[in-house]
Design a protein around this motif. Sequence first.
Motif, mmCIF file in Angstrom:
data_model
loop_
_atom_site.group_PDB
_atom_site.id
_atom_site.type_symbol
_atom_site.label_atom_id
_atom_site.label_comp_id
_atom_site.label_asym_id
_atom_site.label_seq_id
_atom_site.Cartn_x
_atom_site.Cartn_y
_atom_site.Cartn_z
ATOM 1 N N GLU A 1 45.047 -4.249 130.013
ATOM 2 C CA GLU A 1 46.392 -3.924 130.024
ATOM 3 C C GLU A 1 46.923 -3.569 131.364
ATOM 4 O OE1 GLU A 1 46.774 -1.253 126.521
ATOM 5 O OE2 GLU A 1 46.399 -3.005 125.381
ATOM 6 N N SER B 1 31.601 0.482 127.015
ATOM 7 C CA SER B 1 32.137 -0.357 126.080
ATOM 8 C C SER B 1 32.740 -1.602 126.851
ATOM 9 C CB SER B 1 33.034 0.314 124.959
ATOM 10 O OG SER B 1 32.244 0.817 124.207
ATOM 11 N N SER C 1 33.606 6.007 130.837
ATOM 12 C CA SER C 1 33.320 5.587 131.979
ATOM 13 C C SER C 1 33.094 3.983 132.298
ATOM 14 C CB SER C 1 31.724 6.065 132.223
ATOM 15 O OG SER C 1 30.948 5.891 131.115
ATOM 16 N N GLY C 2 33.507 3.187 130.996
ATOM 17 C CA GLY C 2 33.677 1.737 131.037
ATOM 18 C C GLY C 2 32.488 1.196 130.345
HETATM 19 P P1 ADP Z 1 33.138 4.219 127.193
HETATM 20 O O1 ADP Z 1 32.536 3.033 126.318
HETATM 21 O O2 ADP Z 1 32.135 4.498 128.480
HETATM 22 O O3 ADP Z 1 33.441 5.415 126.340
HETATM 23 P P2 ADP Z 1 35.357 2.535 127.328
HETATM 24 O O4 ADP Z 1 34.732 1.047 128.194
HETATM 25 O O5 ADP Z 1 35.501 2.441 125.898
HETATM 26 O O6 ADP Z 1 34.394 3.543 127.796
HETATM 27 O O7 ADP Z 1 36.694 2.930 128.430
HETATM 28 C C1 ADP Z 1 36.754 2.816 129.392
HETATM 29 C C2 ADP Z 1 38.473 3.156 129.883
HETATM 30 O O8 ADP Z 1 39.137 2.160 129.436
HETATM 31 C C3 ADP Z 1 38.896 4.475 129.068
HETATM 32 O O9 ADP Z 1 39.777 5.120 129.914
HETATM 33 C C4 ADP Z 1 39.674 3.699 127.865
HETATM 34 O O10 ADP Z 1 40.602 4.409 127.541
HETATM 35 C C5 ADP Z 1 40.073 2.425 128.559
HETATM 36 N N1 ADP Z 1 40.232 1.480 127.731
HETATM 37 C C6 ADP Z 1 39.084 0.609 127.180
HETATM 38 N N2 ADP Z 1 39.638 -0.214 126.287
HETATM 39 C C7 ADP Z 1 40.773 -0.261 126.228
HETATM 40 C C8 ADP Z 1 41.900 -0.998 125.437
HETATM 41 N N3 ADP Z 1 41.479 -1.927 124.504
HETATM 42 N N4 ADP Z 1 43.260 -0.712 125.703
HETATM 43 C C9 ADP Z 1 43.371 0.383 126.682
HETATM 44 N N5 ADP Z 1 42.600 0.971 127.171
HETATM 45 C C10 ADP Z 1 41.259 0.977 126.981
#
Ligand code: ADP
Length: 246
Positions: A12, A41, A38-39
């Motif tokens: 997004e 996932s 931290s990114g």
């Molecule tokens: P982790 O798995 O290390 O906790 P994520 O990859 O889930 O981290 O998220 C990293 C950042 O990306 C966060 O700030 C999260 O809010 C944002 N983010 C991840 N996926 C989405 C999504 N589908 N929509 C909006 N923001 C996202």
Amino acid sequence: MLKVENLHVSVENKEILRGIDLEVNPGEFHVIMGPNGSGKSTLALTVAGHPKYRVTGGKIIFEGKDITELGPDERAKKGILLAFQVPPEVEGVKIIEFLQQVLVELKGMDSAEAYDLVVEKAKELWFKEEDLHRYVNVGFSGGERKRLELLQALLIEPKLLILDEPDSGVDVDSLSIISRKIEELHQRGTAILLITHYGRILGHLDREKLRVHVMKDGRIVRTGSGELADQIDREGFAKIFEEVGA
Ligand code: ADP
Ligand code: MG
Ligand code: MG
């Protein structure tokens, strides 16, 4: 086998991954650690081909081919499997039917053969035959969901298995079976990319053979052996980030 080169990913219109380099070779066991947000996932989902994650720079190579633009099904056919952090409920689809379908499509089995294999492997992950007639993850506990992800992995035996926090939300008994099954898959030749907050899931794996990467704000800021995971368990992330000036 997997080569991630200078990967930049936005969700997004917000840049989440900011230049990730990572190489996973056949039979290796890599661990990604890092605080929430931290990114981790995002990296897992991007490698698996989730359409929501837009690659804005860099590329993903698998077995010498650029797969950056391929859809998730094509990546699955090439041997990449992602076990989700939050495995979704699929109302109306029975576990047995879903897993038979997967084996028919990915392994070319016939459906009766697939049925028997699913029932046999399910027992190793504490599922009874009758459990397999429930809908996928509907009403499942955290531990059951994660065990079902592992069952899928055991059946498919992918070339590369990405596990996104298989230890989160599970009780200790599930944790130990999950950890043993990951090790079993690794021993049978699957390369592992394991995302976790805790070194505990690494169990008795040989620390020397592990590659641990620590992420912060969409970058890998440190890479080391399994000892690094143990250090993080003891001291947390702050000290590591201080050491590397991140
Ligand atoms: P982790 O798995 O290390 O906790 P994520 O990859 O889930 O981290 O998220 C990293 C950042 O990306 C966060 O700030 C999260 O809010 C944002 N983010 C991840 N996926 C989405 C999504 N589908 N929509 C909006 N923001 C996202
Ligand atoms: Mg998280
Ligand atoms: Mg996550």
